[in-house]
Scaffold this active site. Sequence first.
Site, PDB file in Angstrom:
ATOM      1  N   GLY A  72      25.680  38.468  27.350  1.00  0.00           N
ATOM      2  CA  GLY A  72      25.030  37.564  28.294  1.00  0.00           C
ATOM      3  C   GLY A  72      23.676  37.075  27.816  1.00  0.00           C
ATOM      4  N   GLN A 180      26.341  38.272  36.601  1.00  0.00           N
ATOM      5  CA  GLN A 180      26.683  39.177  37.712  1.00  0.00           C
ATOM      6  C   GLN A 180      27.830  38.639  38.566  1.00  0.00           C
ATOM      7  OE1 GLN A 180      25.633  42.253  38.680  1.00  0.00           O
ATOM      8  NE2 GLN A 180      24.329  42.399  36.891  1.00  0.00           N
ATOM      9  N   SER A 200      29.276  37.918  30.653  1.00  0.00           N
ATOM     10  CA  SER A 200      29.222  39.072  29.759  1.00  0.00           C
ATOM     11  C   SER A 200      30.353  40.052  30.056  1.00  0.00           C
ATOM     12  CB  SER A 200      27.867  39.767  29.943  1.00  0.00           C
ATOM     13  OG  SER A 200      27.823  40.932  29.155  1.00  0.00           O
ATOM     14  N   HIS A 202      30.657  43.415  29.588  1.00  0.00           N
ATOM     15  CA  HIS A 202      30.441  44.769  30.123  1.00  0.00           C
ATOM     16  C   HIS A 202      30.079  44.794  31.605  1.00  0.00           C
ATOM     17  CE1 HIS A 202      25.930  45.299  30.202  1.00  0.00           C
ATOM     18  NE2 HIS A 202      26.010  44.217  29.469  1.00  0.00           N
ATOM     19  N   THR A 238      31.849  35.972  11.504  1.00  0.00           N
ATOM     20  CA  THR A 238      33.213  36.440  11.744  1.00  0.00           C
ATOM     21  C   THR A 238      33.318  36.978  13.155  1.00  0.00           C
ATOM     22  OG1 THR A 238      33.440  36.948   9.405  1.00  0.00           O
ATOM     23  CG2 THR A 238      35.011  38.015  10.895  1.00  0.00           C
ATOM     24  N   CYS A 326      15.987  47.126  33.415  1.00  0.00           N
ATOM     25  CA  CYS A 326      15.022  46.741  32.387  1.00  0.00           C
ATOM     26  C   CYS A 326      13.596  47.034  32.830  1.00  0.00           C
ATOM     27  CB  CYS A 326      15.137  45.261  32.067  1.00  0.00           C
ATOM     28  SG  CYS A 326      16.832  44.712  31.992  1.00  0.00           S
TER      29      CYS A 326
HETATM   30  C1  LIG Z   1      23.285  41.998  32.453  1.00  0.00           C
HETATM   31  C2  LIG Z   1      22.752  40.631  32.669  1.00  0.00           C
HETATM   32  C3  LIG Z   1      22.410  39.811  31.587  1.00  0.00           C
HETATM   33  C4  LIG Z   1      22.464  40.288  30.156  1.00  0.00           C
HETATM   34  O1  LIG Z   1      23.775  40.446  29.701  1.00  0.00           O
HETATM   35  P1  LIG Z   1      24.030  41.359  28.394  1.00  0.00           P
HETATM   36  O2  LIG Z   1      25.482  41.169  28.098  1.00  0.00           O
HETATM   37  O3  LIG Z   1      23.692  42.742  28.777  1.00  0.00           O
HETATM   38  O4  LIG Z   1      23.167  40.805  27.312  1.00  0.00           O
HETATM   39  C5  LIG Z   1      21.963  38.534  31.855  1.00  0.00           C
HETATM   40  N1  LIG Z   1      21.873  38.080  33.108  1.00  0.00           N
HETATM   41  C6  LIG Z   1      22.200  38.824  34.179  1.00  0.00           C
HETATM   42  C7  LIG Z   1      22.105  38.248  35.542  1.00  0.00           C
HETATM   43  C8  LIG Z   1      22.640  40.129  33.988  1.00  0.00           C
HETATM   44  O5  LIG Z   1      22.943  40.877  35.048  1.00  0.00           O
END
Ligand SMILES: *Cc1c(COP(=O)(O)O)cnc(C)c1O
Length: 397
Positions: A72, A180, A200, A202, A238, A326
Site C-alpha cells: 500500500g 483499509q 494492499s 496483508h 521481476t 505507526c
Molecule cells: C496499512 C495501510 C497502508 C500501508 O500499506 P502497506 O501495505 O503496509 O504498505 C496505507 N494506507 C492505509 C490506510 C493503511 O491502513
Amino acid sequence: MEEIIYLDNAATTKIRPSVVEAMLPYLTEEYGNPSSVYSLAARSRNAISGARERIAESLGAKPEEIYFTAGGSEADNWALKSVAEANREKGNHIITTKIEHHAILHTCEYLEQMGYEITYLGVDEAGRVNISELRKAIRATTILISVMAANNEIGTLEPIKEIGQIAKEHNIYFHTDAVQAYGQIPISVEECHIDLLSASGHKLNGPKGVGFLYIRRGVRIGSFLHGGAQERKRRAGTENVSGIVGLGKAVELAFADLEERAKRERELRDYLMDRIMSEIPYTRINGDRTNRLPNNANFSFQFIEGESLLIMLDIKHICASSGSACTSGSSKPSHVLVAIGLPEEIAHGSLRLTLGFETTKEEIDKTVDAVKEIVEKLRGMSVLYEEFLQKHSENKK
Ligand SMILES: *Cc1c(COP(=O)(O)O)cnc(C)c1O
C-alpha cells in the site's frame, strides 16, 4: 503456543491457509521468470494475469489498469509523486486530508519540499471530510485530490462518491487510499469516478509486501521504477509471482463472502461497542457510530494511558492497538484523534479494536471483561481520576 485474541486487523491480518496453498507452487517448482519464453515462464505469466483479472473485476476495472506494487505504501507514493511530476505544467496544487495514513501525509510533506502546494482538509468530529471545504480548496492549479476511502484508526468511511464527482466536474484526478476499505466494502471505480486507487494484500488476509495501484486508462502518470518492461513499463522489476498469486486468491476469497462477513463483523462490532459503552463509564466512541468499517471500533477511556492498557491486554494475550501502529512509541497523540478534536489527554486513552473473519463472540466477551478490569485498575492508580471523583462528590453536596 498460547491462544491469542487478535483484534488488530487494521494493522495486519492473518493469511488464510488457502492463500498460502495457492502461493506455494510459485515459491517452489513454478519458479519461472514471467518474462522468459518457455512454458515454465508462461505458467508464472498466466498466474499473474489471473490475479490481475480477478482484482480488476472486483473494482469494475480493466485488467490493464491494475499495476502490482510492493504494498500500500508504494502504491500511495507512486500515485502522488508520479501524478504530481507528470502534471507539473498544469499545476502544483494537491488536496488531501489531515487524517490520511502516513504513506500519504509524509509523501505530501516530501512534495511540499519539492515545491508543490498541499491543502490538508479538516474533518468533522466523526472524521468525515468537509465537502464544502473541499470545493473551496479547489484552485485552477489543482492537479490531484487524494482522500482515503476509510480511515485506518477510527474506521470512518469518507464520501468518496461525492468527492469523485467533484473531482470529475473540475477535471482533477482523484486518488483514494483504499487499503483499509478494499475487501471490506464494495468499491466501484466507475461509480465513484476514481482515477487511482491503492490497496494492499496483508490487510485482507493476503501476504505482506504486495499490493496494487489501479490507474485509470488515460491518466497522466509517470513510471515508478525504471528498468525492465514489467507492468506495462511502469513498474520495473521481476514480479513477486507468489505474492501476486496470493493477493489474487485473497481478493477472490474476500469478495466471495463480502456481504455476509461484513454483516457478521458489524453485528459483533456493535455488540462490542454496546457492552463497552454501557459497562465502562467516562468512555467515548471515536469515529462515526454507524458510517464506519464493519470491523472497526475505537474508544477513548478518560483518565488512562492507552499504552498501559495495551501492555496489560498483551499480558492477557489480547492484541489491540492504541491509534495507529505507526504512532506507537511516540508520545504524541495520533494525528487522526487530534483532527477529530479530541483533547490530548483523552486521545491518549484510546483503544482500537479491529475484528477479523475469525473473531468470535466469546473472544469479544473475554476482551470486554479484560478491558473493563484493566480500565478500573488503571483508573484506581490515577491521581487525575481521584481528583475528578472528589470534585464530583463535592458538587453533589
Ligand atoms: C496499512 C495501510 C497502508 C500501508 O500499506 P502497506 O501495505 O503496509 O504498505 C496505507 N494506507 C492505509 C490506510 C493503511 O491502513
